[in-house]
Structures are given as structure tokens and as C-alpha cells.
Design a protein around this motif. Structure first.
Motif, mmCIF file in Angstrom:
data_model
loop_
_atom_site.group_PDB
_atom_site.id
_atom_site.type_symbol
_atom_site.label_atom_id
_atom_site.label_comp_id
_atom_site.label_asym_id
_atom_site.label_seq_id
_atom_site.Cartn_x
_atom_site.Cartn_y
_atom_site.Cartn_z
ATOM 1 N N SER A 169 -7.628 1.631 -2.246
ATOM 2 C CA SER A 169 -7.409 0.685 -1.144
ATOM 3 C C SER A 169 -8.359 -0.499 -1.269
ATOM 4 N N TYR A 203 -7.217 -2.727 -4.115
ATOM 5 C CA TYR A 203 -6.017 -3.449 -3.686
ATOM 6 C C TYR A 203 -6.373 -4.640 -2.802
ATOM 7 N N GLY A 251 -2.519 5.372 3.554
ATOM 8 C CA GLY A 251 -2.568 6.362 2.479
ATOM 9 C C GLY A 251 -2.774 7.770 2.998
ATOM 10 N N TRP A 306 -8.424 -3.235 4.668
ATOM 11 C CA TRP A 306 -8.829 -2.019 3.946
ATOM 12 C C TRP A 306 -8.620 -0.773 4.791
ATOM 13 N N ALA A 334 0.836 -1.212 0.000
ATOM 14 C CA ALA A 334 0.000 0.000 0.000
ATOM 15 C C ALA A 334 0.865 1.253 0.000
ATOM 16 N N CYS A 341 -5.000 0.099 5.050
ATOM 17 C CA CYS A 341 -4.477 0.700 3.818
ATOM 18 C C CYS A 341 -4.944 2.150 3.669
#
Length: 271
Positions: free
Chosen positions: A100, A103, A175, A168, A62, A171
Motif C-alpha cells: 500500500s 502504491y 486490502g 495509504w 488497490a 488502501c
């Protein structure tokens, strides 16, 4: 931005980065399935994220995706003039949340694809996962026993959804942290903070103690077996885990919002 990101080699390198570990994990389960002649269910992802190495690699993947936050390009100045800072802020936020999600779903799909052709859709955990969790039969192929507590406490889809939610949110938090530090401190500061977050399970265990890692290292929360669902023991509760992740996301969002309004954004060179 999403379309551009999906064409970027960074996201594929991130999948490849985690995919090496995921492939090795899945291959051993598939080998056991081949030996026994019994198909395996597609619900192996919650067991993969139990490993510290897997947690670290997922966050580092990430970090590779979001290392260029706040995603300024040569066209950003024009976008800021046309749409305004508020719209641009919400657009970049949507980008982090959406990418996210892509991913995380991608990693889950890889965990299923790597089991082909031995994978079979089942409602329950299946005999293979059940055997590997309740016995040491996997030792014959060099595979560590799976944690039975996940099977005992969760239905397969429930375990998968809870694990995906934790991954999730981790991530998204990563971010936003990179975004906030790159924007408000200095370009590159976010990458350092992101690397610290990724390595926090190891750092806290080495520098302090293992029990604190359960409370202070968000990547550890990808492991469902440490959740304190019944209120007993020293592990964090689900309310603490999802609450801290949610609060962290909200704080980072507010910092970014204030930073965008206060910072003079002229060119991408500023970052």
C-alpha cells in the motif's frame, strides 16, 4: 512476496488505471504553466484526490492489487508448515501495509513526473497553484478552479503528507477487508466488499444524502478540504477520520488473525 508483487502485471495495471486520470489532471496544469511561462510546484497531489472519480479509481487500483488476498499459492502450505500460522499472518500483514505504501508513493511520484519539464521544487505552493485556486483563470483551458481552503489551511508538505496518509490508510483498510472476507466468508466475497467500498462515495450520495458520505465513505477522506479542523460545521474532524480508519484496520486485523487460526488451510483451492 513484495518482490513477486512488483513483478506482477496487476500493480502496473493499477498505476496505469489511475495514471490516465492523473495524466489528464496534470496536463491541464502543465498547459497553464506553459501559457504563463511560470514553473509549477510539485504539490498538486492533494488537489487530485479531491475529485470523487480520483478517489474511486485509487481504491479500485488497490482492489486490483489485493484481489487475491490471502495470497495463497502452491507453496503456501509448505510455508505454513515451516514458519507457522502466526509468522505467516504477520508476513501477509506486512505485505499489505508495505505494498500500500509503495502504491501510494508511486502515485505521488507520477503526479510529479507528469508535470515535467514544467515542474520546479519550491517551498511554497507556487504562483501556478495559487492562481488556479484564487481565480478562475483555469477556465480558459477547461480546468476547474482548485479549492483555496487547502492552500489557506496547510503548508504544501503538510498537505501532501496528510493526503498520502489518508490514501495509504484507505488502501490498507481495503486490502484487509478483502483479506478478511476472502478468508472467512468465501473466495470472491472480498472483491465485492472492496468494490462497494470504492463506490461508497457515489452509493451513499445516491441512496442517502451527501452529508452522510462525509462520515460513511472512507475514500472521501482523501479530500483534505472536508476536514473539520476548527470544530465548526458538519464535516468530520481529523480525529474521527483517522480514528475510524485506524479502528477499521484493527478490527480487520483481529478478524483475519482469528480466521487463520480457526480455518483449515490446506490448499489454494479452498480460496
Amino acid at each position: 512476496m513484495i518482490k513477486k508483487a512488483l513483478c506482477s502485471p496487476r500493480i502496473y495495471v493499477a498505476f496505469l488505471w489511475v495514471g490516465f486520470l492523473l495524466y489528464g489532471f496534470s496536463e491541464k496544469i502543465k498547459l497553464f504553466s506553459n501559457i504563463t511561462g511560470i514553473a509549477v510546484s510539485p504539490w498538486t497531489f492533494p488537489f487530485f484526490t479531491m475529485e470523487t472519480g480520483s478517489q474511486i479509481f485509487i481504491i479500485l487500483g488497490a482492489l486490483l492489487i489485493f484481489c487475491d488476498a490471502p495470497f495463497l499459492t502452491q507453496y503456501s502450505y509448505i510455508q505454513l508448515i515451516r514458519s507457522g500460522r502466526k509468522t505467516w499472518f504477520w508476513g501477509t500483514l506486512f505485505y499489505i501495509f508495505s505494498l500500500s505504501f509503495i502504491y501510494v508513493i508511486g502515485l505521488f511520484l507520477l503526479s510529479v513526473l507528469f508535470l515535467l519539464p514544467r515542474v520546479e521544487l519550491m517551498v511554497g505552493w507556487g504562483k501556478i497553484i495559487g492562481t488556479l485556486a484564487q481565480t478562475n483563470a483555469g477556465a480558459t483551458i477547461g480546468f476547474a478552479q482548485l479549492d483555496y481552503s487547502i492552500i489557506a489551511n496547510f503548508k504544501p508538505i503538510q498537505a501532501v503528507l496528510l493526503t498520502l496518509a489518508a490514501v495509504w490508510m484507505n488502501c490498507v483498510l481495503l486490502g484487509l477487508l478483502v483479506y478478511a472476507f476472502n478468508l472467512c466468508v468465501k473466495k470472491g466475497a472480498g472483491i465485492i466488499i472492496g468494490a462497494i467500498l470504492a463506490l461508497s462515495p457515489l452509493l451513499i450520495v445516491r441512496l442517502v444524502q451527501e452529508r452522510l458520505a462525509y462520515y460513511l465513505a472512507p475514500p472521501v477522506w482523501m479530500n483534505l478540504s472536508i476536514y473539520n479542523w476548527d470544530g465548526y460545521g458538519y464535516h468530520p474532524s481529523q480525529y474521527y477520520i483517522y480514528g475510524i480508519l485506524g479502528i477499521g484496520i484493527i478490527i480487520c486485523t483481529l478478524v483475519i488473525y482469528l480466521g487463520i487460526w480457526k480455518k483449515d488451510i490446506n490448499t489454494s483451492e479452498e480460496f
